[in-house]
Design a protein around this motif. Sequence first.
Motif, PDB file in Angstrom:
ATOM      1  N   LYS A  68       0.827  -1.213   0.000  1.00 12.24           N
ATOM      2  CA  LYS A  68       0.000   0.000   0.000  1.00 12.24           C
ATOM      3  C   LYS A  68       0.861   1.263   0.000  1.00 12.24           C
ATOM      4  CE  LYS A  68      -4.089  -1.466  -0.363  1.00 12.24           C
ATOM      5  NZ  LYS A  68      -4.838  -1.135  -1.580  1.00 12.24           N
ATOM      6  N   VAL A  69       1.951   1.267   0.759  1.00 13.85           N
ATOM      7  CA  VAL A  69       2.838   2.435   0.797  1.00 13.85           C
ATOM      8  C   VAL A  69       3.484   2.638  -0.574  1.00 13.85           C
ATOM      9  CG1 VAL A  69       4.955   3.398   1.800  1.00 13.85           C
ATOM     10  CG2 VAL A  69       3.237   2.338   3.278  1.00 13.85           C
ATOM     11  N   LYS A  70       3.817   1.555  -1.265  1.00 19.42           N
ATOM     12  CA  LYS A  70       4.391   1.676  -2.608  1.00 19.42           C
ATOM     13  C   LYS A  70       3.409   2.334  -3.567  1.00 19.42           C
ATOM     14  CE  LYS A  70       6.196  -1.971  -4.381  1.00 19.42           C
ATOM     15  NZ  LYS A  70       6.591  -3.349  -4.726  1.00 19.42           N
ATOM     16  N   GLU A  71       2.112   2.138  -3.345  1.00 18.06           N
ATOM     17  CA  GLU A  71       1.071   2.695  -4.219  1.00 18.06           C
ATOM     18  C   GLU A  71       0.656   4.110  -3.831  1.00 18.06           C
ATOM     19  OE1 GLU A  71      -2.147  -0.027  -3.759  1.00 18.06           O
ATOM     20  OE2 GLU A  71      -1.080  -1.684  -4.727  1.00 18.06           O
ATOM     21  N   SER A  72       0.892   4.503  -2.591  1.00 12.58           N
ATOM     22  CA  SER A  72       0.433   5.817  -2.135  1.00 12.58           C
ATOM     23  C   SER A  72       1.500   6.448  -1.246  1.00 12.58           C
ATOM     24  CB  SER A  72      -0.907   5.677  -1.410  1.00 12.58           C
ATOM     25  OG  SER A  72      -0.783   4.833  -0.296  1.00 12.58           O
ATOM     26  N   THR A  73       1.109   6.944  -0.093  1.00 10.43           N
ATOM     27  CA  THR A  73       2.065   7.562   0.839  1.00 10.43           C
ATOM     28  C   THR A  73       1.911   6.945   2.222  1.00 10.43           C
ATOM     29  OG1 THR A  73       0.547   9.286   1.593  1.00 10.43           O
ATOM     30  CG2 THR A  73       1.856   9.769  -0.388  1.00 10.43           C
ATOM     31  N   GLN A 102      -1.177   8.461   3.891  1.00  7.47           N
ATOM     32  CA  GLN A 102      -2.453   7.890   3.443  1.00  7.47           C
ATOM     33  C   GLN A 102      -2.695   6.512   4.049  1.00  7.47           C
ATOM     34  OE1 GLN A 102      -1.711   8.253  -0.763  1.00  7.47           O
ATOM     35  NE2 GLN A 102      -3.186   9.932  -0.971  1.00  7.47           N
ATOM     36  N   VAL A 103      -1.673   5.682   4.058  1.00  7.04           N
ATOM     37  CA  VAL A 103      -1.810   4.343   4.640  1.00  7.04           C
ATOM     38  C   VAL A 103      -2.064   4.450   6.136  1.00  7.04           C
ATOM     39  CG1 VAL A 103      -0.658   2.134   5.058  1.00  7.04           C
ATOM     40  CG2 VAL A 103      -0.402   3.270   2.844  1.00  7.04           C
ATOM     41  N   ASN A 127      -5.701   5.461   6.582  1.00  8.33           N
ATOM     42  CA  ASN A 127      -6.627   4.390   6.185  1.00  8.33           C
ATOM     43  C   ASN A 127      -6.614   3.214   7.158  1.00  8.33           C
ATOM     44  OD1 ASN A 127      -7.374   5.837   3.922  1.00  8.33           O
ATOM     45  ND2 ASN A 127      -6.032   4.713   2.548  1.00  8.33           N
TER      46      ASN A 127
END
Length: 77
Positions: free
Chosen positions: A21-26, A29-30, A33
Amino acid sequence: MSWLNKRQRQTNRYQEYIYEKVKESTVKQVSDNEKMSENAVQDIFHKVAKLKKSGCAHAFVSRRFSAPSKTGGCLSD
């Protein structure tokens, strides 16, 4: 429990999920969420990244968490 080490608060699969998830966003954000601190998310990300870099990722995704040994192999404890 083979999927949770001593003093480990999240399962290996969940840590892998956080990493992806961190690779896809920040991290922020993780963190928001998943309702975790940014430090916890960042620590998990770095821990999984280190395992992947060391070549022990195959052991991480399996049932037991593994860390690189002093001889360069992966440990199962």
